[in-house]
Design an enzyme around this catalytic site. Structure first.
Site, PDB file in Angstrom:
ATOM      1  N   HIS A 172      34.373  38.168  44.129  1.00  0.00           N
ATOM      2  CA  HIS A 172      34.430  38.384  43.056  1.00  0.00           C
ATOM      3  C   HIS A 172      33.087  37.818  42.386  1.00  0.00           C
ATOM      4  CE1 HIS A 172      38.486  39.417  41.779  1.00  0.00           C
ATOM      5  NE2 HIS A 172      38.833  38.694  43.050  1.00  0.00           N
ATOM      6  N   ASP A 222      35.116  38.176  34.773  1.00  0.00           N
ATOM      7  CA  ASP A 222      35.828  38.711  35.677  1.00  0.00           C
ATOM      8  C   ASP A 222      37.086  39.253  34.983  1.00  0.00           C
ATOM      9  OD1 ASP A 222      38.153  39.024  37.751  1.00  0.00           O
ATOM     10  OD2 ASP A 222      36.282  38.813  39.132  1.00  0.00           O
TER      11      ASP A 222
END
Length: 472
Positions: free
Chosen positions: A25, A123
């Site tokens: 991520h 995210d």
């Protein structure tokens, strides 16, 4: 790698980015940050102290460390680091992070010596950030770090649960197998097609490892889907030609604009690596014939039992192929590093390293195949370099990616029965010698390269994103 010249502006607009603290991520978020910086924006990165990136690699960014600053906060100590358990940290931050994030954002928005803030980009799994952004009237865009297809599956989990798929068990999944889930391994339903997604088998849904509990992973995924739909825009680490029908579906069903951008073709992920790269193998790799080496890596989180590790070892040896294998310390459960390896395993046939600059390796002319866990970054990087794949997914989106690689794009082989040395050997040999598969992988790479040219889909996506962020 596309060459971005820095736009000459006075950086009066700032973007705040907030990645999830895991390698898969962090990489695309910092690649996105570099892309926005190259287009003239000032960049502030919010990050947890856990897995924090090496800030000296990013002197052009401002870093703020939040959420786990208090050493006396026992909620965040002794949390699992591997497998599905690693998500417990994400669950906790989503439950308790709102007040701290709001306080930090208020400081950023009121800072007199900083450029004004255009928007927040988080995210997608930080679903709690949507309500915080709304309370401050701050536009929030999300970065979705897996495929568009994966998002459509996650959005369909209530339906798939109603069909009973999530309550089935499977003993071919490396992650689940390690926990001893063997109850219904002979259930014929596992081999059936999923009615709504006929390219999938039921066992692909089971391998994701989700239960629909509200307080666990299922709750995080459910909230991620809802708050992604509520966001001001969605940035995808993908490109239109790879997932065209999925992009059409999402643009039809979600009012927020979508921006598919293949980050690996804009900026390398090497500077955001949490582990130190070993480059000592490159002289050896440089000496190998073109397309002769199997590159093996299963990402930054996965863990296997020793018996499965030994199946991998024998599968590789029996394939008689040259190999470069990334074995992360702690990858083999109960071992520090390579203790289970038999004597004499490392010969002229292969090299084992703790970590490697993956994009550079995949782009090396000696690499003929990639044996991968099919995390989305790894899958997309392989597509970027036209390298066919051997797929051994663990959990989450990985089995979905593996199915697409093998059955939709047809650029790899899916080892869907777990770790069996004969099947491993067979798959490696097939992928290393199948010229039609290699040609399909090359065509995908050409489509990607074309999308980056002026007027191409990815080029236009970047331009649209920059204009959109500038409009706030």
């Amino acid at each position: 790698m596309e060459n971005h010249t820095e736009t000459t502006v006075d950086r009066r607009r700032r973007v705040i980015l907030f990645p999830l603290p895991y390698q898969g991520h962090i990489n695309p978020m910092l690649q996105l940050a570099n892309l926005l910086y190259s287009k003239g924006f000032s960049i502030t990165i919010l990050h947890t102290n856990y897995n924090k990136p090496k800030t000296s690699n990013y002197p052009h960014f401002t870093f703020r460390f939040i959420l786990d600053n208090d050493p006396h906060d026992e909620r965040y100590s002794n949390l699992p680091l591997h497998g599905m358990g690693a998500l417990s940290r994400v669950i906790l931050f989503n439950q308790y992070g709102a007040d701290q994030l709001r306080h930090q954002l208020e400081q950023e928005l009121s800072a007199k010596d900083e450029p004004s803030v255009s928007c927040l980009i988080t995210d997608a799994l930080w679903h709690f950030t949507q309500s915080v952004a709304d309370s401050l009237s701050l536009p929030r865009l999300v970065l979705r770090t897996s495929s568009l297809f994966c998002f459509l599956i996650y959005a369909s989990i209530p339906l798939l649960d109603d069909r009973g798929y999530l309550s089935l068990s499977d003993n071919t999944t490396p992650f689940l197998d390690g926990l001893g889930y063997h109850d219904l391994s002979d259930n014929k339903r596992l081999e059936e097609q999923v009615e709504e997604f006929p390219m999938l088998k039921v066992k692909d849904i089971v391998k994701m490892g989700f239960k629909r509990e509200k307080d666990g992973v299922g709750g995080v995924v459910d909230n991620m889907v809802k708050q992604t739909k509520a966001s001001s825009g969605i940035i995808w680490n993908s490109f239109k030609e790879l997932e065209e029908s999925e992009l059409e579906t999402i643009r039809r069903d979600i009012p927020a604009p979508s921006f598919p951008i293949p980050f690996a073709k804009h900026f390398t992920a090497s500077s955001s690596s949490l582990l130190e790269h070993d480059r000592s193998f490159f002289p050896w790799l440089d000496q190998q014939p073109p397309k002769s080496v199997v590159y093996v890596s299963f990402g930054s989180v996965a863990q296997v039992e020793e018996k499965h590790f030994m199946e991998m070892v024998h599968g590789l040896v029996d394939s008689k192929q040259l190999f470069l294998w990334v074995v992360r310390p702690g990858f083999v459960s109960g071992s520090t590093w390579l203790e289970p390896l038999p004597d004499g395993f490392l010969s002229e046939k292969g090299r084992i390293v703790k970590w490697a600059p993956q994009q550079e390796v995949l782009g090396h002319e000696a690499i003929g195949a990639f044996w991968t866990h099919c995390g989305w970054n790894s899958t997309l990087e392989s597509v970027c370099e036209g390298v066919p794949m051997i797929c051994s997914p663990f959990w989450g989106d990985q089995p979905l990616d593996a199915r697409y690689v093998s059955d939709v794009w047809k650029v790899g082989v899916y080892l869907e029965n777990g770790w069996r040395r004969q099947e491993i050997t067979s798959a490696i040999r097939r992928v290393m010698t199948d010229e039609e598969m290699r040609e399909r992988a090359s065509v995908l790479k050409q489509k990607l390269d074309g999308s980056l040219m002026k007027g191409g889909s990815s080029y236009e996506s970047v331009e649209s994103l920059v204009a959109y962020v500038s409009s706030f």
